[in-house]
Design a protein around this motif. Structure first.
Motif, PDB file in Angstrom:
ATOM      1  N   LEU A 199     -16.518  43.453 -73.062  1.00 33.48           N
ATOM      2  CA  LEU A 199     -15.245  42.991 -73.624  1.00 33.48           C
ATOM      3  C   LEU A 199     -14.365  44.170 -74.026  1.00 33.48           C
ATOM      4  CD1 LEU A 199     -13.548  40.593 -74.468  1.00 33.48           C
ATOM      5  CD2 LEU A 199     -14.724  40.594 -76.674  1.00 33.48           C
ATOM      6  N   LEU A 200     -14.971  45.195 -74.588  1.00 35.32           N
ATOM      7  CA  LEU A 200     -14.208  46.393 -74.942  1.00 35.32           C
ATOM      8  C   LEU A 200     -13.574  47.019 -73.707  1.00 35.32           C
ATOM      9  CD1 LEU A 200     -16.406  48.314 -77.549  1.00 35.32           C
ATOM     10  CD2 LEU A 200     -14.216  47.196 -77.941  1.00 35.32           C
ATOM     11  N   ARG A 201     -14.355  47.114 -72.635  1.00 33.00           N
ATOM     12  CA  ARG A 201     -13.840  47.716 -71.411  1.00 33.00           C
ATOM     13  C   ARG A 201     -12.700  46.890 -70.815  1.00 33.00           C
ATOM     14  NH1 ARG A 201     -18.420  48.187 -68.764  1.00 33.00           N
ATOM     15  NH2 ARG A 201     -18.241  46.174 -67.755  1.00 33.00           N
ATOM     16  N   ASP A 202     -12.849  45.563 -70.825  1.00 31.05           N
ATOM     17  CA  ASP A 202     -11.796  44.703 -70.310  1.00 31.05           C
ATOM     18  C   ASP A 202     -10.517  44.853 -71.119  1.00 31.05           C
ATOM     19  OD1 ASP A 202     -13.350  43.714 -68.278  1.00 31.05           O
ATOM     20  OD2 ASP A 202     -13.966  41.911 -69.359  1.00 31.05           O
ATOM     21  N   ALA A 203     -10.653  44.945 -72.444  1.00 34.31           N
ATOM     22  CA  ALA A 203      -9.487  45.098 -73.304  1.00 34.31           C
ATOM     23  C   ALA A 203      -8.768  46.419 -73.011  1.00 34.31           C
ATOM     24  CB  ALA A 203      -9.907  45.030 -74.776  1.00 34.31           C
ATOM     25  N   GLU A 204      -9.549  47.479 -72.836  1.00 31.08           N
ATOM     26  CA  GLU A 204      -8.942  48.786 -72.539  1.00 31.08           C
ATOM     27  C   GLU A 204      -8.187  48.752 -71.220  1.00 31.08           C
ATOM     28  OE1 GLU A 204      -8.382  52.684 -70.910  1.00 31.08           O
ATOM     29  OE2 GLU A 204      -9.778  51.201 -70.096  1.00 31.08           O
ATOM     30  N   GLN A 205      -8.777  48.131 -70.207  1.00 31.00           N
ATOM     31  CA  GLN A 205      -8.120  48.049 -68.907  1.00 31.00           C
ATOM     32  C   GLN A 205      -6.855  47.200 -68.978  1.00 31.00           C
ATOM     33  OE1 GLN A 205     -11.356  46.582 -66.478  1.00 31.00           O
ATOM     34  NE2 GLN A 205     -11.827  48.624 -65.729  1.00 31.00           N
ATOM     35  N   HIS A 206      -6.916  46.103 -69.725  1.00 28.12           N
ATOM     36  CA  HIS A 206      -5.770  45.218 -69.868  1.00 28.12           C
ATOM     37  C   HIS A 206      -4.603  45.939 -70.541  1.00 28.12           C
ATOM     38  CE1 HIS A 206      -3.544  41.533 -70.368  1.00 28.12           C
ATOM     39  NE2 HIS A 206      -3.585  41.608 -71.687  1.00 28.12           N
ATOM     40  N   MET A 207      -4.880  46.633 -71.636  1.00 22.92           N
ATOM     41  CA  MET A 207      -3.838  47.372 -72.351  1.00 22.92           C
ATOM     42  C   MET A 207      -3.269  48.487 -71.480  1.00 22.92           C
ATOM     43  SD  MET A 207      -3.381  46.228 -75.552  1.00 22.92           S
ATOM     44  CE  MET A 207      -3.074  47.564 -76.727  1.00 22.92           C
ATOM     45  N   SER A 208      -4.126  49.151 -70.726  1.00 21.62           N
ATOM     46  CA  SER A 208      -3.660  50.226 -69.850  1.00 21.62           C
ATOM     47  C   SER A 208      -2.699  49.699 -68.806  1.00 21.62           C
ATOM     48  CB  SER A 208      -4.858  50.910 -69.187  1.00 21.62           C
ATOM     49  OG  SER A 208      -4.425  51.932 -68.307  1.00 21.62           O
ATOM     50  N   THR A 209      -2.992  48.530 -68.247  1.00 21.57           N
ATOM     51  CA  THR A 209      -2.121  47.942 -67.239  1.00 21.57           C
ATOM     52  C   THR A 209      -0.766  47.584 -67.833  1.00 21.57           C
ATOM     53  OG1 THR A 209      -4.009  47.074 -66.018  1.00 21.57           O
ATOM     54  CG2 THR A 209      -1.883  46.061 -65.575  1.00 21.57           C
ATOM     55  N   LEU A 210      -0.763  46.993 -69.040  1.00 21.31           N
ATOM     56  CA  LEU A 210       0.488  46.645 -69.692  1.00 21.31           C
ATOM     57  C   LEU A 210       1.341  47.879 -69.983  1.00 21.31           C
ATOM     58  CD1 LEU A 210      -0.690  43.930 -72.274  1.00 21.31           C
ATOM     59  CD2 LEU A 210       0.486  43.571 -70.092  1.00 21.31           C
ATOM     60  N   PHE A 211       0.688  48.992 -70.298  1.00 20.67           N
ATOM     61  CA  PHE A 211       1.399  50.225 -70.642  1.00 20.67           C
ATOM     62  C   PHE A 211       1.885  50.985 -69.408  1.00 20.67           C
ATOM     63  CE2 PHE A 211       1.315  54.742 -72.197  1.00 20.67           C
ATOM     64  CZ  PHE A 211       2.374  54.616 -73.092  1.00 20.67           C
ATOM     65  N   ASP A 212       1.467  50.541 -68.240  1.00 18.31           N
ATOM     66  CA  ASP A 212       1.730  51.289 -67.015  1.00 18.31           C
ATOM     67  C   ASP A 212       3.219  51.469 -66.730  1.00 18.31           C
ATOM     68  OD1 ASP A 212       0.623  52.644 -64.698  1.00 18.31           O
ATOM     69  OD2 ASP A 212       1.450  51.000 -63.511  1.00 18.31           O
ATOM     70  N   SER A 213       4.054  50.487 -67.062  1.00 15.90           N
ATOM     71  CA  SER A 213       5.487  50.599 -66.764  1.00 15.90           C
ATOM     72  C   SER A 213       6.118  51.767 -67.518  1.00 15.90           C
ATOM     73  CB  SER A 213       6.209  49.295 -67.114  1.00 15.90           C
ATOM     74  OG  SER A 213       6.081  49.006 -68.494  1.00 15.90           O
ATOM     75  N   TYR A 214       5.688  52.003 -68.759  1.00 16.78           N
ATOM     76  CA  TYR A 214       6.233  53.132 -69.514  1.00 16.78           C
ATOM     77  C   TYR A 214       5.768  54.454 -68.916  1.00 16.78           C
ATOM     78  CZ  TYR A 214       7.516  56.210 -73.334  1.00 16.78           C
ATOM     79  OH  TYR A 214       8.082  57.227 -74.063  1.00 16.78           O
ATOM     80  N   ARG A 215       4.525  54.511 -68.495  1.00 19.96           N
ATOM     81  CA  ARG A 215       4.030  55.729 -67.842  1.00 19.96           C
ATOM     82  C   ARG A 215       4.877  56.058 -66.627  1.00 19.96           C
ATOM     83  NH1 ARG A 215      -1.665  54.231 -69.009  1.00 19.96           N
ATOM     84  NH2 ARG A 215      -1.525  52.841 -67.221  1.00 19.96           N
ATOM     85  N   ARG A 216       5.194  55.034 -65.853  1.00 14.74           N
ATOM     86  CA  ARG A 216       5.969  55.265 -64.638  1.00 14.74           C
ATOM     87  C   ARG A 216       7.353  55.823 -64.943  1.00 14.74           C
ATOM     88  NH1 ARG A 216       4.608  50.025 -60.742  1.00 14.74           N
ATOM     89  NH2 ARG A 216       2.351  50.349 -60.661  1.00 14.74           N
ATOM     90  N   GLN A 217       7.958  55.393 -66.055  1.00 14.22           N
ATOM     91  CA  GLN A 217       9.260  55.921 -66.447  1.00 14.22           C
ATOM     92  C   GLN A 217       9.191  57.426 -66.690  1.00 14.22           C
ATOM     93  OE1 GLN A 217      10.855  53.722 -69.777  1.00 14.22           O
ATOM     94  NE2 GLN A 217      10.402  51.739 -68.824  1.00 14.22           N
ATOM     95  N   LEU A 218       8.048  57.886 -67.134  1.00 15.10           N
ATOM     96  CA  LEU A 218       7.852  59.316 -67.370  1.00 15.10           C
ATOM     97  C   LEU A 218       7.348  60.040 -66.125  1.00 15.10           C
ATOM     98  CD1 LEU A 218       6.167  59.247 -70.905  1.00 15.10           C
ATOM     99  CD2 LEU A 218       8.548  59.798 -70.357  1.00 15.10           C
ATOM    100  N   GLY A 219       7.214  59.301 -65.015  1.00 13.48           N
ATOM    101  CA  GLY A 219       6.744  59.917 -63.773  1.00 13.48           C
ATOM    102  C   GLY A 219       5.269  60.258 -63.789  1.00 13.48           C
ATOM    103  N   LEU A 220       4.471  59.464 -64.529  1.00 12.13           N
ATOM    104  CA  LEU A 220       3.048  59.756 -64.667  1.00 12.13           C
ATOM    105  C   LEU A 220       2.206  58.605 -64.136  1.00 12.13           C
ATOM    106  CD1 LEU A 220       3.050  61.162 -68.318  1.00 12.13           C
ATOM    107  CD2 LEU A 220       2.910  62.488 -66.202  1.00 12.13           C
TER     108      LEU A 220
END
Length: 311
Positions: A191-212
């Motif tokens: 469950l911890l791993r799933d939560a981390e992956q889920h949050m990472s995916t949601l945060f991905d759009s901001y990473r892309r704005q920074l070109g990362l």
């Protein structure tokens, strides 16, 4: 009239090898360890090029770079083993993802019928004789006839976009979410791993704005704490060796990292600024995600996570 066309994040001719490899990396695969014994010496390497070919006769294939030091052993031995890795075996993949003088000393294994290594803890093992070796550009393609196999229960280690992944989510809604509500039997670590992956995916759009990319983000976060070598990054991050090399080259081209003569990588001033922007965005994102969770629940969760981290 065509509609719904995506704007590519990157496009070009295959001559741009790094970009071409990233495009290929969009296809998710499992991870295997291929092994053989030749002239009294053991060889093993991580590979995700494994594929089934035929049920009758039972044939499989995989490929190896022609310039690999172990290529002559695999193409000449006449036999090899294929070990399909389980989700907890990222350390095995990392250990065998780079050249090593004695690769089998890095893992727990037993000898198969031809002496080829069968790794402990795998999901499946295939013992093969070499049916043919086919020219495949800068790779040899080895087709093997399966003589024996074994299957074990568990979940596979996955690989895509330069990083490892795990089963446990569904994509039928077009969004990233947990595969199902946690049951009493669900392991807490899963469950911890799933939560981390889920949050990472949601945060991905901001990473892309920074070109990362997620891989570049992990490297920036790691180097923000201390300079390190490629080997240190490999030990400390769940990233495949080739993806680390590619990301470091891109980050260096962008002026975010530099490499000392000793082989140690560190952040530049521009890299530190980019990482600061990333951290600020992450803090704002986290605050939004946790806004509706009671303070007492958050405090309890923090104590549990701190205990798991040994703090």
């Amino acid at each position: 009239m065509m509609s719904g066309m995506q704007t590519p994040a990157e496009h070009g001719a295959p001559a741009d090898g790094r970009a071409f490899r990233r495009a290929l990396g969009q296809f998710a695969t499992g991870v295997t360890v291929i092994g053989t014994v030749h002239e009294g010496r053991g060889y093993a390497m991580a590979a995700n090029s494994f594929s089934a070919v035929s049920l009758e006769p039972p044939l499989v294939l995989w490929s190896i770079r022609k310039e690999s030091k172990s290529a002559p052993a695999f193409t000449s031995s006449g036999h090899f083993s294929i070990n399909v890795l389980e989700e907890a075996q990222t350390a095995v993949s990392n250990a065998l993802g780079r050249s090593h003088e004695d690769p089998l000393s890095q893992v727990d294994w037993s000898a198969g019928v031809h002496g080829d290594p069968l790794l402990s803890g795998c999901l499946a093992q295939f013992e093969c004789t070499t049916e043919s070796v086919v020219d495949g550009g800068d790779h040899h393609i080895l087709v093997g006839r399966v003589e024996r196999f074994a299957r074990f229960e568990g979940k596979p280690l996955l690989f895509a976009q330069g990083e490892y992944g795990w089963l446990g989510r569904r994509s039928d809604t077009g969004s990233s979410q947990l595969a199902a509500a946690p049951s009493e039997e669900m392991l807490f670590m899963s469950l911890l791993r799933d939560a981390e992956q889920h949050m990472s995916t949601l945060f991905d759009s901001y990473r892309r704005q920074l070109g990362l990319t997620p891989t570049a983000t992990r490297i920036l976060n790691h180097l923000a704490h201390s300079s390190d070598t490629v080997e240190g990054l490999q030990r400390s991050t769940p990233i495949a060796p080739q993806a680390i090399d590619d990301s470091l080259a891109e980050l260096m081209q962008a002026g975010l990292v530099n490499r000392a003569a000793t082989g140690t990588w560190s952040l530049t001033e521009q890299g530190l600024a980019r990482r600061a922007s990333l951290r600020k965005g992450a803090e704002e994102f986290t605050a939004r995600q946790l806004d509706n969770i009671p303070a007492n629940d958050l405090a309890a969760a923090e104590r549990v996570l701190a205990a798991l981290c040994g703090r």
